[in-house]
Design an enzyme around this catalytic site. Structure first.
Site, PDB file in Angstrom:
ATOM      1  CE1 TYR A 140      -2.969   3.121   0.642  1.00 37.46           C
ATOM      2  CE2 TYR A 140      -3.288   2.397   2.911  1.00 37.46           C
ATOM      3  CZ  TYR A 140      -3.550   3.291   1.899  1.00 37.46           C
ATOM      4  OH  TYR A 140      -4.399   4.343   2.119  1.00 37.46           O
ATOM      5  CE  LYS A 168      -5.954   1.987  -0.548  1.00 34.55           C
ATOM      6  NZ  LYS A 168      -6.468   2.093   0.856  1.00 34.55           N
TER       7      LYS A 168
END
Length: 298
Positions: A140, A168
């Protein structure tokens, strides 16, 4: 095992953590939200991330939110457990717990505040993957919050580590996302973490959207993601244009302040946040209210 992991595709709400007026986690409402998302077609549920107020829940609560979410989902929808920390050992402990209670994958944010180097980030994520080889890792990258930025070449290195299966990408930079999709292995999933640009990322080959907007519009976000992934530009953009007021105005103050107010307005949960987060200011409430109406959500 991670070698058999099939990338999750579609809408992944970054679920809020509902709280009671006294600030305690509202587990009955959490269970109701999970049931609602299942009924609305949500493809995976992300818990205890930034939107879930992970900075202000303690370790015991963090673990219990993951456990309750897995229990309530009962295999109906995958659970992506937020396990990130700026301490590698803490991130590993959270990930081990998530695996023990049955989470499907773990979301691991770039360590925040302590600003590790690219090598430090590589070693951090590799250590987590090696310590939890049977719980797939989604990286992420959100430099707007973490300050440290996971660079392109480091992502390519990490994609070679067994167990690291996706990222992400929350910079909102579509060119950057395109380079990742172009250069990463085909089976490595690139998810958007930025609602306004998510449709573009998916039309470029992204696997889905880890979404704030999906908290208030789960059915629409699922349909948007499915349309974009299959290349139906007209349908994806029809829904995108409907949801643009939410994409914009759920960030008039720091996330998750506006989305929690919006969900309270929709009767989905209470408005309580934990300090230092505060309820949406009076001046911004008409803005979020208007966005809900413009998107057809109230």
């Amino acid at each position: 095992m991670t070698t058999e992991f099939r990338p999750i595709k579609g809408s992944i709400p970054a679920l809020i953590t509902p709280m009671l007026e006294d600030g305690k986690v509202d587990y009955p409402t959490l269970r109701k939200l999970i049931d609602w998302h299942v009924a609305e077609g949500t493809d995976c549920i992300g818990v205890v991330g930034t939107t879930g107020e992970s900075p202000t829940v303690n370790v015991e609560e963090h673990c219990e939110i993951i456990r309750v979410s897995v229990e309530q989902s009962a295999g109906r929808v995958p659970i992506m457990a937020g396990c990130g920390a700026n301490s590698t050992s803490e991130a590993i402990e959270l990930a081990k717990f998530a695996k023990k209670v049955g989470a499907d994958c773990q979301l691991q944010v770039v360590p925040y505040y302590n600003k590790p180097t690219q090598e430090g980030q590589y070693l951090h994520f590799r250590a987590i993957a090696e310590a939890t080889p049977d719980l797939p890792v989604i990286l992420y990258n959100v430099p707007g919050r973490s300050v440290a930025d996971l660079q392109h070449d480091t992502v390519l290195r990490l994609a070679q580590v067994p167990g690291i299966v996706g990222i992400k990408e929350a910079t909102g930079n579509i060119e950057r996302a395109q380079w990742l999709i172009r250069d990463l292995p085909k089976e490595f999933a690139v998810y958007s973490g930025d609602d306004p640009t998510a449709v573009a990322l998916m039309l470029c080959g992204g696997a889905g959207n880890v979404s704030v907007t999906a908290n208030v519009a789960p059915r629409l976000m699922h349909e948007l993601c499915m349309a974009a992934i299959r290349g139906d530009i007209a349908e994806a953009m029809r829904i995108q244009f409907q949801l643009m007021p939410m994409h914009k105005n759920l960030f008039v103050e720091a996330n998750p302040i506006p989305v929690k107010w919006a969900m309270n307005r929709m009767g989905l949960c209470g408005p309580t946040l934990r300090l230092p987060m505060t309820e949406l200011s009076e001046s911004q409430r008409p803005v979020v209210e208007a966005a809900l109406k413009a998107s057809g959500l109230i």
